[in-house]
Write an enzyme that holds these catalytic residues in place. Sequence first.
Site, PDB file in Angstrom:
ATOM      1  N   GLY A 246      26.832  21.003  10.746  1.00  0.00           N
ATOM      2  CA  GLY A 246      26.893  19.749   9.998  1.00  0.00           C
ATOM      3  C   GLY A 246      26.699  20.003   8.510  1.00  0.00           C
ATOM      4  N   GLY A 247      25.479  19.782   8.036  1.00  0.00           N
ATOM      5  CA  GLY A 247      25.180  19.857   6.601  1.00  0.00           C
ATOM      6  C   GLY A 247      25.722  21.096   5.906  1.00  0.00           C
TER       7      GLY A 247
ATOM      8  N   GLU B  42      24.988  11.413  17.553  1.00  0.00           N
ATOM      9  CA  GLU B  42      24.971  10.249  16.662  1.00  0.00           C
ATOM     10  C   GLU B  42      25.847   9.128  17.218  1.00  0.00           C
ATOM     11  OE1 GLU B  42      25.909  12.372  13.036  1.00  0.00           O
ATOM     12  OE2 GLU B  42      23.954  13.351  13.186  1.00  0.00           O
TER      13      GLU B  42
ATOM     14  N   GLY C 141      20.120  18.135  11.657  1.00  0.00           N
ATOM     15  CA  GLY C 141      19.769  17.668  10.309  1.00  0.00           C
ATOM     16  C   GLY C 141      18.298  17.753   9.979  1.00  0.00           C
TER      17      GLY C 141
ATOM     18  N   GLU D  71      23.758  20.661  21.311  1.00  0.00           N
ATOM     19  CA  GLU D  71      23.085  20.255  20.081  1.00  0.00           C
ATOM     20  C   GLU D  71      21.813  19.485  20.428  1.00  0.00           C
ATOM     21  OE1 GLU D  71      26.033  19.987  16.579  1.00  0.00           O
ATOM     22  OE2 GLU D  71      26.098  18.094  17.636  1.00  0.00           O
TER      23      GLU D  71
ATOM     24  N   SER E  83      21.126  22.360  12.739  1.00  0.00           N
ATOM     25  CA  SER E  83      20.500  23.141  11.667  1.00  0.00           C
ATOM     26  C   SER E  83      20.945  24.600  11.629  1.00  0.00           C
ATOM     27  CB  SER E  83      18.972  23.032  11.742  1.00  0.00           C
ATOM     28  OG  SER E  83      18.575  21.680  11.537  1.00  0.00           O
TER      29      SER E  83
ATOM     30  N   HIS F 299      29.154  13.191  20.314  1.00  0.00           N
ATOM     31  CA  HIS F 299      28.095  13.646  19.409  1.00  0.00           C
ATOM     32  C   HIS F 299      26.865  12.749  19.596  1.00  0.00           C
ATOM     33  CE1 HIS F 299      25.843  14.458  15.761  1.00  0.00           C
ATOM     34  NE2 HIS F 299      26.543  15.581  15.672  1.00  0.00           N
TER      35      HIS F 299
ATOM     36  N   ASN G 215      31.368  19.924  10.966  1.00  0.00           N
ATOM     37  CA  ASN G 215      31.373  18.479  11.187  1.00  0.00           C
ATOM     38  C   ASN G 215      30.919  17.812   9.884  1.00  0.00           C
ATOM     39  OD1 ASN G 215      30.943  15.852  11.999  1.00  0.00           O
ATOM     40  ND2 ASN G 215      29.265  16.313  13.415  1.00  0.00           N
ATOM     41  N   TRP G 216      31.868  17.272   9.160  1.00  0.00           N
ATOM     42  CA  TRP G 216      31.537  16.687   7.850  1.00  0.00           C
ATOM     43  C   TRP G 216      30.860  15.330   7.967  1.00  0.00           C
ATOM     44  CZ3 TRP G 216      35.540  17.728   3.372  1.00  0.00           C
ATOM     45  CH2 TRP G 216      35.585  19.097   3.116  1.00  0.00           C
ATOM     46  N   LYS G 217      30.838  14.760   9.168  1.00  0.00           N
ATOM     47  CA  LYS G 217      30.240  13.429   9.364  1.00  0.00           C
ATOM     48  C   LYS G 217      30.805  12.448   8.326  1.00  0.00           C
ATOM     49  CE  LYS G 217      26.332  15.683  11.480  1.00  0.00           C
ATOM     50  NZ  LYS G 217      24.930  15.674  11.824  1.00  0.00           N
TER      51      LYS G 217
HETATM   52  P1  PGA Z   1      23.384  19.869  11.182  1.00  0.00           P
HETATM   53  O1  PGA Z   1      24.313  18.951  12.090  1.00  0.00           O
HETATM   54  O2  PGA Z   1      24.013  21.228  11.107  1.00  0.00           O
HETATM   55  O3  PGA Z   1      23.367  19.180   9.836  1.00  0.00           O
HETATM   56  O4  PGA Z   1      22.037  19.919  11.831  1.00  0.00           O
HETATM   57  C1  PGA Z   1      24.939  19.461  13.255  1.00  0.00           C
HETATM   58  C2  PGA Z   1      25.744  18.391  13.941  1.00  0.00           C
HETATM   59  O5  PGA Z   1      25.295  17.234  13.991  1.00  0.00           O
HETATM   60  O6  PGA Z   1      26.848  18.654  14.443  1.00  0.00           O
END
Ligand code: PGA
Length: 247
Positions: A231-232, A97, A171, A165, A210, A95, A11-13
Amino acid sequence: MSAPVPLIAGNWKMHGLSASLDEARAIALGCKDVSPRVVICPPSVLVHRMAQALANEPVEIGGQDAHWDDFGAFTGDVSAAMLADAGARLVILGHSERRTGYRETDEIVAKKVLAALRAGLEPIVCVGETLDERKAGRALEVVTGQVRASLPAELADKPFAVAYEPVWAIGTGLTPTIAEIEEMHRAIRASLVEKFGDHGRGMPILYGGSVKPNNAAEILKADEVGGALVGGASLKASDFLAIVQAA
Ligand code: PGA
């Protein structure tokens, strides 16, 4: 029933410019002989170019969100039909977010899942508790409630994935213990089987929050963990590939 093929989704956000297509090509290059299904979900404006760049590669492209209507007067929004038209095969929905920052309820997420199905996209539906909910001992109840209310009955014969999640793990570098992940994934599996019968037994439950090269192997071999939503660590080919190879 044989275990589903693990699914590793990046997930590149809101990260990625044209130059990032090279990173996606580097990811694809490292996925030639790997066993998991690998998906990259770039920002919507990169979906079409990435889908074209990776058309003959063993990497699928996904969106990060989609509107619940197919077309209409919704300034700034992107529909599932548009993502599919641009070359996406999957879409992340619900998600945290989006649930937190844009007040998306389970009802909205369920409508978005229906839009994804109309467009022929495979939804990855995210669920997860906040730290307060976990501290209050409500994590299982909150997450299984989200599973029940965000996944419409129409998924009964369609491929989909659920991503667990925990909001506090996204994050932050924090992760639940393996026992906590297994407890939650088993509870999600039970909800899926209750709702969809045998079909619910075969759909992958991803862990997200994470996931890094140094913890991926342990997380991915946990009971009922069918992949990861990253994500990251999905932004850098070497990190993401290390996670793919751990699956
Ligand atoms: P993260 O994000 O790996 O940076 O914690 C995961 C996500 O939000 O899908």
